[in-house]
Design an enzyme around this catalytic site. Sequence first.
Site, PDB file in Angstrom:
ATOM      1  N   SER A  78       0.877  -1.178  -0.094  1.00  0.00           N
ATOM      2  CA  SER A  78      -0.037   0.093  -0.178  1.00  0.00           C
ATOM      3  C   SER A  78       0.809   1.289  -0.143  1.00  0.00           C
ATOM      4  CB  SER A  78      -1.110  -0.213   1.153  1.00  0.00           C
ATOM      5  OG  SER A  78      -1.496   1.188   1.478  1.00  0.00           O
ATOM      6  N   LYS A  79       0.262   2.165  -1.051  1.00  0.00           N
ATOM      7  CA  LYS A  79       1.178   3.523  -0.780  1.00  0.00           C
ATOM      8  C   LYS A  79       1.149   4.177   0.244  1.00  0.00           C
ATOM      9  CE  LYS A  79       0.486   4.519  -5.727  1.00  0.00           C
ATOM     10  NZ  LYS A  79       0.362   5.643  -6.623  1.00  0.00           N
ATOM     11  N   ARG A  80      -0.023   3.932   1.208  1.00  0.00           N
ATOM     12  CA  ARG A  80      -0.185   4.865   2.465  1.00  0.00           C
ATOM     13  C   ARG A  80       0.738   4.035   3.488  1.00  0.00           C
ATOM     14  NH1 ARG A  80      -5.287   4.116   0.296  1.00  0.00           N
ATOM     15  NH2 ARG A  80      -6.355   6.180  -0.156  1.00  0.00           N
ATOM     16  N   ARG A  81       1.114   2.604   3.557  1.00  0.00           N
ATOM     17  CA  ARG A  81       1.532   1.949   4.606  1.00  0.00           C
ATOM     18  C   ARG A  81       3.167   1.663   4.292  1.00  0.00           C
ATOM     19  NH1 ARG A  81      -2.048  -1.865   4.677  1.00  0.00           N
ATOM     20  NH2 ARG A  81      -0.804  -3.324   3.005  1.00  0.00           N
TER      21      ARG A  81
END
Length: 469
Positions: free
Chosen positions: A234-237
């Site tokens: 994930s780009k967020r994680r």
Amino acid sequence: MTVRVRFAPSPTGMFHVGGARSALQNWIYAKQQGGVFVLRIEDTDAARNKPEWTEGILSALDWIGISRGSYEGPYFQSANAGEHRAAATRLYESGRAYYCDCTREDVQARTGSQYQGYDGYHRDLGLGPGPGHALRFRTPDEGTTVVVDLIRGEPTFENKLIEDFVIARGDGSPVFLLANVVDDMTMGITHVIRAEEHLPNTPKQQLLWDALGVKPPVWAHVPVVVNEKRQKLSKRRDKVALEAYRDEGYLAGAMRNYLMLLGWAPSGDREIVPWSVIEDEFRLEEVNPSPAFFDEKKLRAFNGEYIRALPVPEFIDACQPWLTGTGTLAPPPWQPEEFDADAFAAVAPLAQTRIAVLSEIVPNVDFLFLASPLIDEAAWTKTMKDGSADLLDAAVAAFEALESWDAESLKSTLEAVGAERGLKLGKTQAPVRVAVTGRTVGLPLFESLEVLGRERTLTRMRAARLRLV
């Protein structure tokens, strides 16, 4: 028939390593088949697209070896909007699609559930086009849709479980499902090699291909890329931006090699192999459908192997962006006029065996180019114990008396200083290393002192001794 594959990223952020893996697989497959690699930028989400993201995609592809001019495109999906709308009109006029003005709340009220899909309410009501009227595809009531997939066999989907999905929004703009199919038709794409996450959309797209009277492409859905917790990257994680790895100092060859191992392996008990071997041995049908673990520690080890395999002059050249702070890289802690190319060349073979990413070159060699070392205070506290002052005094006196300032003489001299105090070399050299380099770990000490020179070495050791008063 000429094989034509496509890579179709959206310019909405940094270039995902999973996307880079798919691009490489498409690239190799096209080369193996004597085919064409097409780059299509899916830019219809105007609110999220930025020109710099498109340039980032092109630059990232350049870096991993898919260079501009060697592929067809880039094409832009937005330029094909007329074809998208025309296809939607054909589907409506042929009875394969119908208009609907239901809101999500309308469907929930009729079905009594917020989880149930569209119920086909407008299938036979004859609603025409108009503001707020979405166009839905009329999914067959019976039968199955079989997706023939080179990696996953023949996933089969019951048509009755596929809702009548939207193909054009209330403002008339086609959605991704239709635009993607029309673009592939327009560009003559014969093979669609893409991530597993698109598999649920594939029966819908295959129905659209059939409804538009064109034979669907050959499908191949490569495994999803997951982190150490087996969660989709994930780009967020997670650290997923290819540019971040590039700017940290990963080599393109190492990254290419590693990405191709996400779901596939070359013959024999090998992982690090020449790119030519990967190009020759890769087989799309041999890709494992199970999730592929992106192991950053393993990638780092790969990169270290690639760095050590470089000829020293190439290693020196590869380090220059970090030594000079060119491009988007942070400037080093020294001024340009302080950098000594000859001194760096002297220690480069030593540094090459000790770093795993090129950015690590800076803390390994900064002591050579700064007027005084950057002291790691934790290292100072740990190392400068009782007896360090006496040891530094003795080492300075012994080094001052040296006739030859070379690594071997420096080592034997400091060994003698330590032996007089009942210390092994490791304990003896620790205060000297911190005094001269500011750290407890780094390049081999005596070779470093040789390059640093007598005057600068002694000046730093005396300064450290004064600090201990």
